[in-house]
Design an enzyme around this catalytic site. Structure first.
Site, mmCIF file in Angstrom:
data_model
loop_
_atom_site.group_PDB
_atom_site.id
_atom_site.type_symbol
_atom_site.label_atom_id
_atom_site.label_comp_id
_atom_site.label_asym_id
_atom_site.label_seq_id
_atom_site.Cartn_x
_atom_site.Cartn_y
_atom_site.Cartn_z
ATOM 1 N N TYR A 80 0.827 -1.207 0.000
ATOM 2 C CA TYR A 80 0.000 0.000 0.000
ATOM 3 C C TYR A 80 0.862 1.258 0.000
ATOM 4 C CZ TYR A 80 -4.337 -2.583 0.605
ATOM 5 O OH TYR A 80 -5.420 -3.401 0.402
ATOM 6 N N GLU A 138 -8.265 -7.503 4.998
ATOM 7 C CA GLU A 138 -7.447 -8.574 4.420
ATOM 8 C C GLU A 138 -6.802 -9.423 5.514
ATOM 9 O OE1 GLU A 138 -5.030 -6.167 1.840
ATOM 10 O OE2 GLU A 138 -6.848 -5.522 0.792
#
Length: 407
Positions: free
Chosen positions: A98, A140
């Site tokens: 990310y 996640e």
């Protein structure tokens, strides 16, 4: 939740960012892949990149998430993020990635919007990005925990026990563990990722729905060969890299790299009536659901609708009919664009699928899978017949631009 200051800046700048989002995401991917070519080669779908589908899906997700911070709708936020989180988990995405995305996305925003990107604007969009990213990271992590794996460690090797033709251009593969132990269970409707090394050395990954019931201890996927073809806008869609590789090169005894199953298109845990609608190879998650329903002798009302080019193109055609016959309150409707020598009869029609004469009971849960234009058309028809939007569940093969569509 966004801070009050960030919310007002996002509200003021969203029109400008929205107008430039396609340029931003295109530049973002170009810059990121230039710096990290391994991501394009080994993680992202090159076909979707070349056609622009992934760029549009990312743009739609960002714009939709931003808009939903201004006019909160938690159900739609959950829908958008759940689908992204499951897709990321099926790829083994880890939190550190990310930061890579953040670096090149914000470089692209600054370049496309220029002087409009003040320090305050950057801070507000940075806050929005990390709100979205940290929510996804947490989701996640939950998916990884539920699957019993460490973050990102979703890959395993399986052996092809059986290969079988399901239509002229589709084959199924029954996958078993290397040591003979049962493979992990899954929820009917979920998918797994398959990773293959192509001739140029790239490791490309694609998702395939599990087309069997979870009780067998094995996994089955169905793969359709995809030739280059002309799109409605005149562009040429390239041949499927991974699907064609699997179709032409994988046989009994071969070993494949696959992931733990993920996906949020799963049967609701209630006794509501079901309507399963599919087109083409979109039948695969429905086959998994119907196999499970038949094995558990589910007593509820079930309607099955399938559309295809012709009977010869319909993967799992005979198996579908057998499963429907095993369910006491199930009915099937099929539409083929070309019936060939067959004649229309009860439940078998020529042309495109049409819900006009289909009765849908109140409270029915609808499950959709197929080409995106088909599903959007079905969604519009379902809403027109009074089906609640929250009762329409779907699976998209490829970049998901459904979630950004108007509710």
């Amino acid at each position: 939740m966004l801070s009050a200051t960030a919310t007002e800046i996002i509200r003021a700048t969203l029109p400008a960012v929205g107008a430039g989002i396609d340029d931003i995401t295109t530049l973002f991917y170009r810059r990121m892949f230039a710096a990290h070519p391994e991501l394009e080669r080994d993680l992202f779908n090159r076909g979707n990149q070349s056609q622009g589908g992934q760029q549009k899906a990312l743009a739609g997700a960002i714009a939709a998430f931003a808009a939903l911070q201004l006019e909160p709708d938690q159900e739609r936020v959950d829908l958008i993020l759940s689908r992204i989180a499951n897709k990321h988990a099926s790829l083994g995405v880890e939190p550190a990635q990310y930061q890579i995305v953040h670096t090149y996305l914000f470089q692209a925003i600054a370049e496309v919007l220029g002087e409009a990107v003040t320090a305050e604007v950057v801070a507000a969009w940075d806050e929005l990005y990390w709100l979205m990213a940290e929510t996804l990271i947490a989701m996640e992590a939950g998916l990884y925990r539920a699957a019993g794996v460490a973050d990102g460690q979703v890959w395993r090797q399986v052996r092809v026990r059986e290969r079988r033709h399901e239509s002229g251009d589709a084959v199924s593969f029954v996958l078993t563990s290397l040591d003979g132990a049962p493979l992990p269970s899954f929820s009917p409707g979920q998918y797994l990722s398959v990773g293959v090394y192509l001739e140029d050395g790239a490791r490309q990954i694609r998702q395939y729905s599990l087309s069997s019931a979870p009780a067998s201890g094995d996994w089955r996927i169905t793969v359709k060969r995809v030739d280059a073809h002309l799109l409605p806008d005149g562009a040429i869609a390239p041949a499927g890299e991974v699907s064609n590789f699997l179709y032409r090169n994988v046989f009994e005894g071969d070993v494949l790299d696959v992931t733990t199953p993920f996906g949020d298109l799963v049967l609701q845990d209630d006794d509501a009536p079901l309507l399963l609608i599919s087109a083409g190879i979109g039948c695969t998650p429905m086959m998994g659901m119907l196999s499970h329903l038949a094995e558990t002798a589910d007593p509820r009302s079930i309607s099955v609708i399938h559309a295809d080019r012709a009977p010869a193109s319909h993967a799992h055609r005979a198996e579908l009919a057998e499963l429907v016959d095993r369910l006491p309150l199930a009915v099937m409707h099929r539409w083929y664009e070309d019936l060939g020598a067959r004649r229309p009869e009860n439940g078998l029609r020529e042309g495109r699928a049409d819900l006009a004469e289909i009765t849908i009971a109140e409270g029915t849960h609808v499950y959709l899978c197929g080409p995106l234009p088909f599903m959007l058309g079905m969604r519009e028809a379902l809403l027109g017949k009074g089906v609640a939007a929250q009762n329409i569940h779907y699976e998209v093969f490829g970049p998901d631009s459904w979630a950004a569509a108007p509710a």
